[in-house]
Write an enzyme that holds these catalytic residues in place. Structure first.
Site, PDB file in Angstrom:
ATOM      1  CG  PHE A  40      10.559  19.157  10.442  1.00 47.93           C
ATOM      2  CD1 PHE A  40      11.444  20.193  10.157  1.00 47.93           C
ATOM      3  CD2 PHE A  40       9.196  19.401  10.316  1.00 47.93           C
ATOM      4  CE1 PHE A  40      10.980  21.445   9.751  1.00 47.93           C
ATOM      5  CE2 PHE A  40       8.725  20.646   9.914  1.00 47.93           C
ATOM      6  CZ  PHE A  40       9.623  21.669   9.635  1.00 47.93           C
ATOM      7  CG  LEU A  99       5.386  22.670  12.446  1.00 52.38           C
ATOM      8  CD1 LEU A  99       5.907  24.001  13.003  1.00 52.38           C
ATOM      9  CD2 LEU A  99       5.155  22.804  10.930  1.00 52.38           C
ATOM     10  CG  ASP A 120       7.235  26.331   0.397  1.00 49.44           C
ATOM     11  OD1 ASP A 120       6.052  26.017   0.625  1.00 49.44           O
ATOM     12  OD2 ASP A 120       7.651  27.502   0.395  1.00 49.44           O
ATOM     13  NE  ARG A 131      -9.110 -14.007 -10.957  1.00 53.62           N
ATOM     14  CZ  ARG A 131      -9.481 -15.016 -10.190  1.00 53.62           C
ATOM     15  NH1 ARG A 131      -8.625 -15.970  -9.866  1.00 53.62           N
ATOM     16  NH2 ARG A 131     -10.703 -15.067  -9.732  1.00 53.62           N
ATOM     17  CB  ILE A 138      -7.623  -4.354 -11.027  1.00 48.69           C
ATOM     18  CG1 ILE A 138      -8.166  -3.195 -11.874  1.00 48.69           C
ATOM     19  CG2 ILE A 138      -6.889  -5.381 -11.896  1.00 48.69           C
ATOM     20  CD1 ILE A 138      -7.109  -2.297 -12.488  1.00 48.69           C
ATOM     21  N   GLY A 165     -11.167  -9.917  -4.714  1.00 47.48           N
ATOM     22  CA  GLY A 165     -10.978 -10.399  -3.342  1.00 47.48           C
ATOM     23  C   GLY A 165      -9.513 -10.483  -2.946  1.00 47.48           C
ATOM     24  CD  GLU A 172       6.869  16.507   4.608  1.00 53.12           C
ATOM     25  OE1 GLU A 172       7.189  17.371   3.780  1.00 53.12           O
ATOM     26  OE2 GLU A 172       7.639  15.588   4.980  1.00 53.12           O
ATOM     27  N   GLY A 173       1.212  18.892   5.486  1.00 48.10           N
ATOM     28  CA  GLY A 173       0.128  19.751   5.028  1.00 48.10           C
ATOM     29  C   GLY A 173      -0.943  18.920   4.366  1.00 48.10           C
ATOM     30  CB  SER A 191      -5.711  17.431   0.246  1.00 48.96           C
ATOM     31  OG  SER A 191      -4.951  16.266  -0.009  1.00 48.96           O
TER      32      SER A 191
END
Ligand code: CAA
Length: 380
Positions: free
Chosen positions: A123, A125, A240, A268, A337, A340, A363-364, A366
């Site tokens: 696509f 654009l 959309d 861990r 979490i 390293g 896709e746009g 934020s």
């Protein structure tokens, strides 16, 4: 709003999960490291019916709903977000538009092989000066008899190097802005159409992202989708739906980050006990899980509205805005979490962060999602 998954939904989720766990998961890190396009895996996605999920069976698709698509996209992206975006572009941005607005001839020639996974779509654009400002299209399509002559450059085109068919937005009338843009189906190998530059990316590295060049590229007028001037609305309406796909991709990455965190915290040890026993880790995991569930509900809501043929653009923008942030935050928390070990490539979580970041951009961005949401809230 309630989501009662039917048997088909559960079967699709299970099929996608099995494929993700048994086929994609083990090799995703290597494909990322070596920037290898997943040719074989995409072929298999096509065989599973995942490359044209919402296209009717008569046009080569699986005839499923958007909820099914969200469930499959999350599972695929959980294991390999590069495969997720390849699948999302073919489903949301290529086959969806062809099915909605293509002629019968275009459907027979292009939609059937694209939806069945025999061909891959892209696509086009975005341009060097038309990213968020998508109507600022410089690529021209000049009418000449039964053809249009395309000239210009597209960039950041997902699937661009490997696509057999590209839907290209181009300007047919420079004087009327967004209303002067049209959409064309361009086949790979058309003289004057070439792949110009492959991008080296931070994440989703096994999907290809390229610039496309059009130089006196002659496209039959019968390859125009819809009327002249419909191209911008075509792109916006298509996006959309695309944003539901990217929200699902982000959701998959966020879920993978959560799963990895839980698994690691339970094996861990530090200071003589499992780190899962520390409240600092427990609270991080609780917050991650809560946000992931919120992202899932927003994404399913957008999908349910689309399936119910109700307006869904606002809901899809909210889903993408929220899920993409959840994915980035979850990946960051997962690295924290892991300590390293989270920072090195032996573990997957640093890939999750690199993959998550793009979901806030393509896709746009934020910021564009916020524009869409605010305009919907504030319109008269
Ligand atoms: N549905 C239908 N029509 C729409 C629409 C929608 N969602 N959004 C806008 N339109 C119509 C408007 O109604 C208007 O029509 P009229 O003039 O007839 O009233 C026309 O389109 C122009 O709209 P705007 O004035 O709102 O246009 P704008 O220039 O202000 O742009 C924007 C609005 C929301 C910022 C838009 O440009 C946009 O979405 N930008 C981001 C583009 C984007 O998402 N690019 C992604 C590239 S593809 C990709 O990333 C794929 C990949 O790699 C994975």
């Amino acid at each position: 709003m309630q989501f009662d998954f039917n048997e088909t939904h559960l079967m699709i989720k299970e099929t996608a999960k099995k494929f993700a766990d048994e086929v994609l998961a083990a090799s995703a890190a290597e494909r990322d490291e070596k920037e290898l396009f997943p040719f074989q895996e995409v072929k298999q996605l096509g065989e599973l019916g995942f490359m044209g999920m919402m296209v009717p069976e008569q046009y080569g698709g699986a005839g499923l709903d958007t909820i099914s698509y969200v469930l499959a996209m999350e599972e695929i992206s959980r294991a390999d977000a590069s495969c997720g975006v390849i699948m999302s572009v073919n489903n949301s941005l290529v086959t969806y538009g062809l099915n909605e607005w293509g002629t019968e001839e275009q459907k027979q020639k292009y939609l059937i092989p694209l939806a069945s996974g025999k061909l891959l779509g892209a696509f086009a654009l975005s341009e060097p000066e038309a990213g968020s400002d998508a109507s600022n299209q410089k690529t021209m399509a000049d009418k000449s008899g039964d053809y249009y002559i395309l000239n210009g450059t597209k960039n950041f085109i997902t699937n661009g190097a490997n696509a057999d068919v590209v839907l290209v937005m181009a300007t047919t009338d420079r004087t009327i802005g967004a209303h002067g843009i049209s959409t064309f189906i361009v086949e790979k190998g058309t003289p004057g159409f070439s792949v110009a530059k492959k991008e080296k990316k931070m994440g989703i590295r096994s999907s290809d992202t390229v610039s496309l060049a059009f130089q006196d590229c002659k496209v039959p007028a019968s390859n125009r989708i819809g009327e002249e001037g419909f191209g911008f609305k075509f792109a916006m309406k298509t996006l959309d739906g695309g944003r539901i796909g990217i929200a699902s991709q982000a959701l998959g990455i966020a879920q993978a980050s959560l799963d990895a965190s839980i698994g690691y915290a339970k094996q861990r040890k530090a200071f003589g006990k499992y780190i899962a026993e520390f409240q600092a880790i427990q609270f991080m995991i609780a917050d991650m899980a809560t946000r992931v569930e919120g992202a899932r509900l927003l994404t399913l809501k957008a999908a349910a509205l689309k399936d119910a043929h109700q307006p869904f653009g606002n809901a899809s923008a909210m889903a993408k805005l929220f899920a993409s942030k959840v994915a980035v935050d979850a990946a960051l928390d997962a690295i924290q979490i892991h300590g390293g070990y989270g920072y090195v490539r032996e573990y997957n979580v640093e890939r999750y962060l690199r993959d998550a970041k793009i979901t806030e951009i393509y896709e746009g961005t934020s910021e564009v999602q916020r524009i869409v949401i605010a305009r919907n809230l504030l319109k008269d």
